[in-house]
Motif scaffolding. Structure first.
Motif, PDB file in Angstrom:
ATOM      1  N   GLY A  85      -0.094  34.990 -21.566  1.00  0.00           N
ATOM      2  CA  GLY A  85      -0.912  35.552 -22.633  1.00  0.00           C
ATOM      3  C   GLY A  85      -0.492  36.977 -22.923  1.00  0.00           C
ATOM      4  O   GLY A  85      -0.081  37.714 -22.016  1.00  0.00           O
ATOM      5  N   THR A  86      -0.569  37.375 -24.193  1.00  0.00           N
ATOM      6  CA  THR A  86      -0.299  38.753 -24.581  1.00  0.00           C
ATOM      7  C   THR A  86      -1.379  39.237 -25.546  1.00  0.00           C
ATOM      8  O   THR A  86      -1.922  38.445 -26.329  1.00  0.00           O
ATOM      9  N   ILE A  87      -1.670  40.518 -25.461  1.00  0.00           N
ATOM     10  CA  ILE A  87      -2.627  41.165 -26.368  1.00  0.00           C
ATOM     11  C   ILE A  87      -1.890  42.320 -27.021  1.00  0.00           C
ATOM     12  O   ILE A  87      -1.470  43.262 -26.338  1.00  0.00           O
ATOM     13  N   ALA A  88      -1.690  42.234 -28.327  1.00  0.00           N
ATOM     14  CA  ALA A  88      -0.886  43.224 -29.041  1.00  0.00           C
ATOM     15  C   ALA A  88      -1.724  43.945 -30.095  1.00  0.00           C
ATOM     16  O   ALA A  88      -2.502  43.320 -30.817  1.00  0.00           O
ATOM     17  N   PHE A  89      -1.545  45.241 -30.167  1.00  0.00           N
ATOM     18  CA  PHE A  89      -2.149  46.047 -31.221  1.00  0.00           C
ATOM     19  C   PHE A  89      -1.443  47.390 -31.270  1.00  0.00           C
ATOM     20  O   PHE A  89      -0.711  47.764 -30.344  1.00  0.00           O
ATOM     21  N   THR A  90      -1.640  48.109 -32.363  1.00  0.00           N
ATOM     22  CA  THR A  90      -1.067  49.444 -32.518  1.00  0.00           C
ATOM     23  C   THR A  90      -2.198  50.442 -32.681  1.00  0.00           C
ATOM     24  O   THR A  90      -2.976  50.361 -33.641  1.00  0.00           O
ATOM     25  N   MET A  91      -2.296  51.362 -31.740  1.00  0.00           N
ATOM     26  CA  MET A  91      -3.368  52.367 -31.771  1.00  0.00           C
ATOM     27  C   MET A  91      -3.038  53.449 -32.793  1.00  0.00           C
ATOM     28  O   MET A  91      -1.933  54.001 -32.808  1.00  0.00           O
ATOM     29  N   SER A  92      -4.001  53.752 -33.651  1.00  0.00           N
ATOM     30  CA  SER A  92      -3.826  54.807 -34.648  1.00  0.00           C
ATOM     31  C   SER A  92      -4.255  56.171 -34.124  1.00  0.00           C
ATOM     32  O   SER A  92      -3.845  57.192 -34.674  1.00  0.00           O
ATOM     33  N   ASN A  98      -5.203  57.562 -24.968  1.00  0.00           N
ATOM     34  CA  ASN A  98      -4.517  56.387 -25.497  1.00  0.00           C
ATOM     35  C   ASN A  98      -3.040  56.400 -25.130  1.00  0.00           C
ATOM     36  O   ASN A  98      -2.432  55.357 -24.894  1.00  0.00           O
ATOM     37  N   TRP A  99      -2.457  57.595 -25.073  1.00  0.00           N
ATOM     38  CA  TRP A  99      -1.061  57.712 -24.629  1.00  0.00           C
ATOM     39  C   TRP A  99      -0.937  57.229 -23.182  1.00  0.00           C
ATOM     40  O   TRP A  99      -0.017  56.492 -22.830  1.00  0.00           O
ATOM     41  N   LYS A 100      -1.881  57.632 -22.351  1.00  0.00           N
ATOM     42  CA  LYS A 100      -1.892  57.206 -20.949  1.00  0.00           C
ATOM     43  C   LYS A 100      -2.049  55.689 -20.840  1.00  0.00           C
ATOM     44  O   LYS A 100      -1.389  55.048 -20.012  1.00  0.00           O
ATOM     45  N   LEU A 101      -2.901  55.111 -21.678  1.00  0.00           N
ATOM     46  CA  LEU A 101      -3.080  53.654 -21.686  1.00  0.00           C
ATOM     47  C   LEU A 101      -1.770  52.958 -22.027  1.00  0.00           C
ATOM     48  O   LEU A 101      -1.381  51.991 -21.370  1.00  0.00           O
ATOM     49  N   ALA A 102      -1.073  53.450 -23.054  1.00  0.00           N
ATOM     50  CA  ALA A 102       0.174  52.830 -23.491  1.00  0.00           C
ATOM     51  C   ALA A 102       1.259  52.922 -22.425  1.00  0.00           C
ATOM     52  O   ALA A 102       2.119  52.045 -22.321  1.00  0.00           O
ATOM     53  N   ASN A 152       0.994  46.745 -19.854  1.00  0.00           N
ATOM     54  CA  ASN A 152       1.778  46.900 -21.071  1.00  0.00           C
ATOM     55  C   ASN A 152       3.258  46.698 -20.775  1.00  0.00           C
ATOM     56  O   ASN A 152       3.899  47.534 -20.134  1.00  0.00           O
ATOM     57  N   GLY A 153       3.803  45.589 -21.246  1.00  0.00           N
ATOM     58  CA  GLY A 153       5.212  45.296 -21.045  1.00  0.00           C
ATOM     59  C   GLY A 153       6.030  45.462 -22.305  1.00  0.00           C
ATOM     60  O   GLY A 153       7.226  45.182 -22.317  1.00  0.00           O
ATOM     61  N   GLY A 154       5.389  45.921 -23.372  1.00  0.00           N
ATOM     62  CA  GLY A 154       6.091  46.106 -24.635  1.00  0.00           C
ATOM     63  C   GLY A 154       6.691  47.498 -24.749  1.00  0.00           C
ATOM     64  O   GLY A 154       6.356  48.412 -23.995  1.00  0.00           O
ATOM     65  N   SER A 155       7.586  47.657 -25.706  1.00  0.00           N
ATOM     66  CA  SER A 155       8.173  48.966 -25.979  1.00  0.00           C
ATOM     67  C   SER A 155       7.186  49.807 -26.782  1.00  0.00           C
ATOM     68  O   SER A 155       6.530  49.309 -27.700  1.00  0.00           O
TER      69      SER A 155
END
Length: 199
Positions: A85-92, A98-102, A152-155
């Motif tokens: 499963g993956t959960i994808a979104f882009t934080m505005s 939020n930087w720490k979360l990413a 978070n395994g995405g770029s």
């Protein structure tokens, strides 16, 4: 002609509230009232992500293998070999939290206050990253999902270019199996009102 019974309350649109929490030890208590899901996330230490580019997309994948015999063109059984499963979104909101979360953790040190407040962020080294719990509450308040352990395994690519180009923090969290003392499955989903159709 046979036609389905249309359930307008089950047709969903719009984004919702994305929240996260470090150090989840127990699943939240979720109830229902007035056909809404009651999830007191604010007093339980959950943090809001804020605005996003296009809401959240959850993808659940299943890989299978067909078990065959020579005497049948059809498989005699289909077995699951992998799930994900993956959960994808882009934080505005390009905030320090939020930087720490990413970045899967790290350290924020704050000095000063008011107009002199300064946050300094240091990213985690490989092996020092942390997992978080991620949650979603629908715009109508009739659905909630909690994934107790994601990574978070995405770029993470944030563009600072033209004046009209809005920066964002894209993330793609991989859903992991959490500690079984918290939950024995990858996530839990609650529904109320028209979405709650269980018998």
């Amino acid at each position: 002609m046979a036609t389905p019974t249309i359930q307008p309350g089950q047709i969903k649109t719009g984004p919702g509230l994305i929240i996260y929490k470090y150090g989840l030890t127990t699943m939240p208590t979720v109830t229902a009232a007035a056909s809404k899901v009651v999830f007191d996330y604010a007093t339980d230490g959950w943090i809001q992500v804020g605005a996003t580019e296009a809401g959240l997309t959850y993808t659940e994948s299943t890989s299978t293998e067909a078990i065959r015999v020579a005497e049948s063109a059809y498989p005699v059984r289909t077995v699951t070999t992998e799930k994900g499963g993956t959960i994808a979104f882009t934080m505005s909101h390009i905030s320090d939290v939020n930087w720490k979360l990413a970045m899967n953790g790290g350290t924020i040190t704050v000095t000063g206050s008011g107009a002199t407040k300064l946050s300094t962020y240091v990213p985690p080294l490989v092996g020092a990253e942390v997992r978080v719990a991620l949650g979603f509450i629908s715009l109508d308040g009739d659905e909630a999902i909690v994934w107790p352990q994601v990574f978070n395994g995405g770029s993470v690519e944030t563009a600072r270019s033209e004046l009209a180009t809005k920066a964002g923090l894209p993330v793609e969290f991989a859903v992991e199996l959490p500690d079984p003392t918290i939950l024995a499955t990858p996530y839990k989903r609650w529904t109320a009102g028209a979405l709650a159709q269980g018998t």
